[in-house]
Motif scaffolding. Structure first.
Motif, mmCIF file in Angstrom:
data_model
loop_
_atom_site.group_PDB
_atom_site.id
_atom_site.type_symbol
_atom_site.label_atom_id
_atom_site.label_comp_id
_atom_site.label_asym_id
_atom_site.label_seq_id
_atom_site.Cartn_x
_atom_site.Cartn_y
_atom_site.Cartn_z
ATOM 1 N N CYS A 33 0.868 -1.167 0.000
ATOM 2 C CA CYS A 33 0.000 0.000 0.000
ATOM 3 C C CYS A 33 0.912 1.226 0.000
ATOM 4 C CB CYS A 33 -0.876 -0.041 1.252
ATOM 5 S SG CYS A 33 -2.057 1.273 1.364
ATOM 6 N N GLY A 35 1.489 5.529 -0.109
ATOM 7 C CA GLY A 35 0.887 6.806 0.233
ATOM 8 C C GLY A 35 1.071 7.836 -0.857
ATOM 9 N N PRO A 41 1.117 5.769 4.390
ATOM 10 C CA PRO A 41 -0.209 6.311 4.718
ATOM 11 C C PRO A 41 -0.667 5.864 6.104
ATOM 12 C CG PRO A 41 -0.396 4.513 3.158
ATOM 13 C CD PRO A 41 1.066 4.776 3.332
ATOM 14 N N LYS A 42 -1.374 6.750 6.785
ATOM 15 C CA LYS A 42 -1.911 6.432 8.115
ATOM 16 C C LYS A 42 -3.408 6.209 8.059
ATOM 17 C CE LYS A 42 1.657 8.479 10.800
ATOM 18 N NZ LYS A 42 2.424 9.606 10.928
ATOM 19 N N SER A 43 -4.042 6.537 6.923
ATOM 20 C CA SER A 43 -5.471 6.308 6.737
ATOM 21 C C SER A 43 -5.709 6.010 5.260
ATOM 22 C CB SER A 43 -6.290 7.529 7.172
ATOM 23 O OG SER A 43 -6.127 8.579 6.240
ATOM 24 N N TRP A 44 -6.903 5.483 4.940
ATOM 25 C CA TRP A 44 -7.223 5.170 3.542
ATOM 26 C C TRP A 44 -7.302 6.433 2.692
ATOM 27 C CZ3 TRP A 44 -6.284 0.871 1.304
ATOM 28 C CH2 TRP A 44 -6.333 -0.322 2.022
ATOM 29 N N ASP A 45 -7.556 7.592 3.308
ATOM 30 C CA ASP A 45 -7.588 8.850 2.560
ATOM 31 C C ASP A 45 -6.219 9.230 2.017
ATOM 32 O OD1 ASP A 45 -10.305 9.139 3.039
ATOM 33 O OD2 ASP A 45 -9.987 10.319 4.864
ATOM 34 N N GLU A 46 -5.169 8.722 2.637
ATOM 35 C CA GLU A 46 -3.800 9.030 2.227
ATOM 36 C C GLU A 46 -3.225 8.010 1.241
ATOM 37 O OE1 GLU A 46 -1.443 9.397 5.758
ATOM 38 O OE2 GLU A 46 -2.677 11.005 6.581
ATOM 39 N N VAL A 47 -4.008 7.001 0.882
ATOM 40 C CA VAL A 47 -3.524 5.926 0.002
ATOM 41 C C VAL A 47 -3.542 6.387 -1.451
ATOM 42 C CG1 VAL A 47 -4.007 3.608 -0.875
ATOM 43 C CG2 VAL A 47 -4.185 4.086 1.567
ATOM 44 N N TYR A 48 -2.432 6.160 -2.136
ATOM 45 C CA TYR A 48 -2.306 6.484 -3.553
ATOM 46 C C TYR A 48 -2.525 5.243 -4.418
ATOM 47 C CZ TYR A 48 0.035 7.387 -7.986
ATOM 48 O OH TYR A 48 0.322 7.482 -9.313
ATOM 49 N N VAL A 50 -2.671 0.628 -4.287
ATOM 50 C CA VAL A 50 -2.627 -0.649 -3.591
ATOM 51 C C VAL A 50 -2.261 -1.730 -4.603
ATOM 52 C CG1 VAL A 50 -3.922 -2.322 -2.228
ATOM 53 C CG2 VAL A 50 -4.390 0.112 -1.947
ATOM 54 N N TYR A 52 -1.985 -5.754 -4.726
ATOM 55 C CA TYR A 52 -2.303 -6.982 -4.000
ATOM 56 C C TYR A 52 -1.581 -8.167 -4.611
ATOM 57 C CZ TYR A 52 -6.243 -4.446 -1.920
ATOM 58 O OH TYR A 52 -7.033 -3.559 -1.244
#
Length: 146
Positions: A33, A35, A41-48, A50, A52
């Protein structure tokens, strides 16, 4: 200890002596994951992005070696589903389960779009897995091409 894998049973045949199952296996420790900045990232809002790691395979129960599940066949293995749309595919499955075949969504400008779910290539943004979902006529069976 963190999980090395998480299994989801997609199909199971429990006929005595011939038990088989089809699994979706997710590898959380191998997945990544990223950022939007150089910090994690510390939250999903900060994710650039993913990426898998997952696979789909079948197993059979080997009674000769104890009740152990053994690998039968590997159907699909993804070592890096970059910008994965698997969450969207899960949403598509829920829509299909409700008897609908179109995905209705709104873009950033507020314009509504309709995307057919069946027999349409759903393309990921990146080096990920593209999906096509096909429904066999007059049945409840779906084929997923990856």
């Amino acid at each position: 200890m963190k999980k090395q894998k998480i299994d989801f049973i997609l199909e199971e045949d429990d006929y005595p002596g011939e038990e088989t199952r089809l699994l979706f296996r997710f590898y959380p420790r191998k997945s990544r994951c990223y950022g939007k900045c150089s910090k994690p990232p510390k939250s999903w809002d900060e994710v650039y992005e993913v990426d898998y790691v997952w696979s789909i395979f079948s197993q059979y129960k080997d009674e000769d070696e104890g009740p152990n599940w053994m690998m039968n066949a590997m159907y699909f293995e993804c070592l890096g589903d970059e910008n994965s749309i698997i969450g969207l595919i899960a949403e598509f499955c829920n829509i299909l389960a409700d008897g609908k075949e179109d995905y209705i969504w709104e873009d950033a400008d507020g314009k509504t779009h309709i995307t057919p779910i069946l027999d349409h290539e759903h393309i990921t943004f990146g080096d990920g897995v593209n999906w096509v979902i096909h429904k066999y006529r007059k049945t409840d069976y779906y084929e997923f091409s990856l």
